[in-house]
Design a protein around this motif. Structure first.
Motif, short mmCIF file in Angstrom:
data_model
loop_
_atom_site.label_atom_id
_atom_site.label_comp_id
_atom_site.label_asym_id
_atom_site.label_seq_id
_atom_site.Cartn_x
_atom_site.Cartn_y
_atom_site.Cartn_z
N MET A 144 -18.43 12.12 1.59
CA MET A 144 -18.87 10.80 2.00
C MET A 144 -19.66 10.95 3.29
SD MET A 144 -16.62 7.39 2.80
CE MET A 144 -15.76 7.53 1.28
N ALA A 145 -20.83 10.40 3.36
CA ALA A 145 -21.66 10.48 4.54
C ALA A 145 -21.03 9.68 5.69
CB ALA A 145 -23.07 9.95 4.24
N GLN A 146 -21.29 10.11 6.92
CA GLN A 146 -20.72 9.47 8.10
C GLN A 146 -21.04 7.98 8.17
OE1 GLN A 146 -18.68 10.95 10.14
NE2 GLN A 146 -18.49 9.38 11.69
N HIS A 147 -22.27 7.59 7.82
CA HIS A 147 -22.67 6.19 7.95
C HIS A 147 -22.04 5.28 6.89
CE1 HIS A 147 -25.52 7.77 5.00
NE2 HIS A 147 -25.65 6.52 4.57
N ASN A 148 -21.42 5.82 5.88
CA ASN A 148 -20.78 5.01 4.85
C ASN A 148 -19.33 4.68 5.16
OD1 ASN A 148 -23.02 4.84 3.20
ND2 ASN A 148 -22.52 6.71 2.09
N ILE A 149 -18.74 5.34 6.12
CA ILE A 149 -17.32 5.13 6.43
C ILE A 149 -17.05 3.69 6.88
CG2 ILE A 149 -15.42 5.78 7.96
CD1 ILE A 149 -16.39 8.67 7.67
N PRO A 150 -17.82 3.10 7.79
CA PRO A 150 -17.52 1.72 8.17
C PRO A 150 -17.60 0.74 6.98
CG PRO A 150 -18.94 2.71 9.81
CD PRO A 150 -18.85 3.67 8.65
N SER A 151 -18.60 0.90 6.12
CA SER A 151 -18.69 -0.02 4.98
C SER A 151 -17.54 0.22 3.99
CB SER A 151 -20.05 0.11 4.29
OG SER A 151 -20.21 1.40 3.74
N TYR A 152 -17.11 1.44 3.89
CA TYR A 152 -15.96 1.77 3.04
C TYR A 152 -14.70 1.07 3.58
CZ TYR A 152 -12.33 4.62 0.82
OH TYR A 152 -11.23 5.04 0.12
N LEU A 153 -14.49 1.14 4.88
CA LEU A 153 -13.32 0.52 5.49
C LEU A 153 -13.40 -1.01 5.47
CD1 LEU A 153 -12.80 2.93 8.52
CD2 LEU A 153 -11.50 2.84 6.39
N ILE A 154 -14.60 -1.56 5.59
CA ILE A 154 -14.78 -3.01 5.57
C ILE A 154 -14.34 -3.58 4.23
CG2 ILE A 154 -16.57 -4.80 5.50
CD1 ILE A 154 -17.96 -3.26 7.79
N LYS A 155 -14.51 -2.83 3.16
CA LYS A 155 -14.11 -3.31 1.83
C LYS A 155 -12.60 -3.56 1.75
CE LYS A 155 -15.94 -0.04 -0.72
NZ LYS A 155 -16.45 0.72 -1.87
N MET A 156 -11.84 -2.99 2.66
CA MET A 156 -10.39 -3.10 2.62
C MET A 156 -9.86 -4.35 3.32
SD MET A 156 -9.31 0.82 3.27
CE MET A 156 -10.24 2.14 2.52
N ARG A 157 -10.75 -5.18 3.84
CA ARG A 157 -10.31 -6.39 4.57
C ARG A 157 -9.65 -7.41 3.65
NH1 ARG A 157 -15.37 -8.12 8.15
NH2 ARG A 157 -16.32 -7.76 6.13
N GLY A 158 -10.13 -7.51 2.44
CA GLY A 158 -9.54 -8.47 1.51
C GLY A 158 -9.68 -9.91 1.95
N ARG A 159 -10.85 -10.43 1.95
CA ARG A 159 -11.11 -11.79 2.44
C ARG A 159 -10.70 -12.89 1.46
NH1 ARG A 159 -12.34 -11.94 7.83
NH2 ARG A 159 -13.81 -10.30 8.35
N GLY A 160 -10.47 -12.56 0.21
CA GLY A 160 -10.13 -13.58 -0.78
C GLY A 160 -8.71 -14.07 -0.64
N LYS A 161 -8.38 -15.07 -1.46
CA LYS A 161 -7.02 -15.61 -1.50
C LYS A 161 -6.40 -15.31 -2.85
CE LYS A 161 -7.76 -19.33 1.76
NZ LYS A 161 -7.62 -20.76 2.02
N SER A 162 -5.09 -15.28 -2.89
CA SER A 162 -4.38 -15.01 -4.13
C SER A 162 -4.71 -16.07 -5.18
CB SER A 162 -2.87 -15.01 -3.88
OG SER A 162 -2.18 -14.93 -5.12
N PRO A 163 -5.07 -15.62 -6.39
CA PRO A 163 -5.35 -16.58 -7.46
C PRO A 163 -4.07 -17.09 -8.14
CG PRO A 163 -5.71 -14.37 -8.25
CD PRO A 163 -5.36 -14.25 -6.79
N LEU A 164 -2.94 -16.52 -7.77
CA LEU A 164 -1.68 -16.91 -8.41
C LEU A 164 -1.28 -18.32 -8.00
CD1 LEU A 164 0.29 -13.57 -7.99
CD2 LEU A 164 -0.90 -14.40 -10.02
N LYS A 165 -0.83 -19.08 -8.96
CA LYS A 165 -0.40 -20.46 -8.74
C LYS A 165 1.10 -20.55 -8.95
CE LYS A 165 -4.76 -22.16 -8.87
NZ LYS A 165 -5.47 -21.41 -7.90
N VAL A 166 1.72 -21.49 -8.24
CA VAL A 166 3.14 -21.74 -8.42
C VAL A 166 3.29 -22.97 -9.31
CG1 VAL A 166 5.32 -22.30 -7.29
CG2 VAL A 166 3.71 -20.73 -6.19
N ASN A 167 3.99 -22.78 -10.43
CA ASN A 167 4.22 -23.84 -11.39
C ASN A 167 5.70 -23.81 -11.73
OD1 ASN A 167 4.74 -24.67 -14.20
ND2 ASN A 167 2.55 -25.09 -14.30
N ALA A 168 6.39 -24.93 -11.56
CA ALA A 168 7.84 -24.97 -11.76
C ALA A 168 8.25 -24.52 -13.16
CB ALA A 168 8.36 -26.38 -11.48
N LYS A 169 7.50 -24.92 -14.18
CA LYS A 169 7.83 -24.52 -15.55
C LYS A 169 7.69 -23.00 -15.72
CE LYS A 169 6.15 -27.00 -18.96
NZ LYS A 169 5.25 -27.86 -19.78
N ASP A 170 6.67 -22.41 -15.09
CA ASP A 170 6.50 -20.96 -15.15
C ASP A 170 7.63 -20.23 -14.43
OD1 ASP A 170 4.18 -21.27 -16.63
OD2 ASP A 170 2.85 -20.99 -14.90
#
Length: 175
Positions: free
Chosen positions: A1-27
């Motif tokens: 892996m080239a030196q300049h790709n390391i920051p972008s590789y690590l940035i991908k690990m931030r996980g900016r999204g939210k869990s798509p799982l929903k809480v449903n009493a019946k489930d």
């Protein structure tokens, strides 16, 4: 892996999204009941037949069968086939190589690869080679009891419990 790709590789690990799982009493209730009933049945069968029908990875299979019932990884072919293939791999690796750190790695890697090749991927089954290899005393019979028999019981209970609900149709597919 080239030196300049390391920051972008690590940035991908931030996980900016939210869990798509929903809480449903019946489930939640269906998951609780399905898992509890399945493990209770396997426990009773173990007690009355004096044949072990429980392995730790079956608890995780219940999470998928009742909590994520419509996932491709939760379908009957995946539950039964995944456990069967992974346990078979564990037995073969153990009987050829024994209990070594690299045999554990090989067993899990081969199980993942073969489950993917056969379209029977079932994440809980990834633990089966570890169970078999670390157990060190399992015979070929282990493939049928507890693994095949227990997997079939999980699927049968999943068929009954999931289809009690009008908003569920289990399985999504058989083959």
């Amino acid at each position: 892996m080239a030196q300049h790709n390391i920051p972008s590789y690590l940035i991908k690990m931030r996980g900016r999204g939210k869990s798509p799982l929903k809480v449903n009493a019946k489930d939640v209730i269906t998951g609780f009941m399905g898992g509890a009933i399945t493990i209770f049945i396997l426990g009773l069968l173990t007690r009355f037949t004096y044949t072990p029908l429980l392995i730790a990875s079956f608890g995780a299979s219940c999470v998928l069968a009742f909590g994520l019932w419509n996932s491709p990884l939760s379908q009957p072919r995946n539950i039964i086939g995944g456990h069967f293939i992974s346990t078979l791999i564990g037995l073969v690796v153990y009987h050829i190589i024994g209990n070594e750190p690299w045999s554990l790695a090989l067993g899990v890697g081969l199980a993942i690869g073969l489950m993917m090749l056969t379209k029977t991927t079932h994440p809980p089954a990834g633990a089966d080679p570890i169970i078999v290899i670390l157990g060190g005393s399992y015979t070929w019979e282990y493939l049928f009891t507890p693994v095949l028999t227990g997997s079939i019981v999980i699927v049968l209970v999943a068929l009954l419990i999931n289809n009690l609900r009008s908003d569920r149709k289990y399985p999504v597919f058989w083959i």
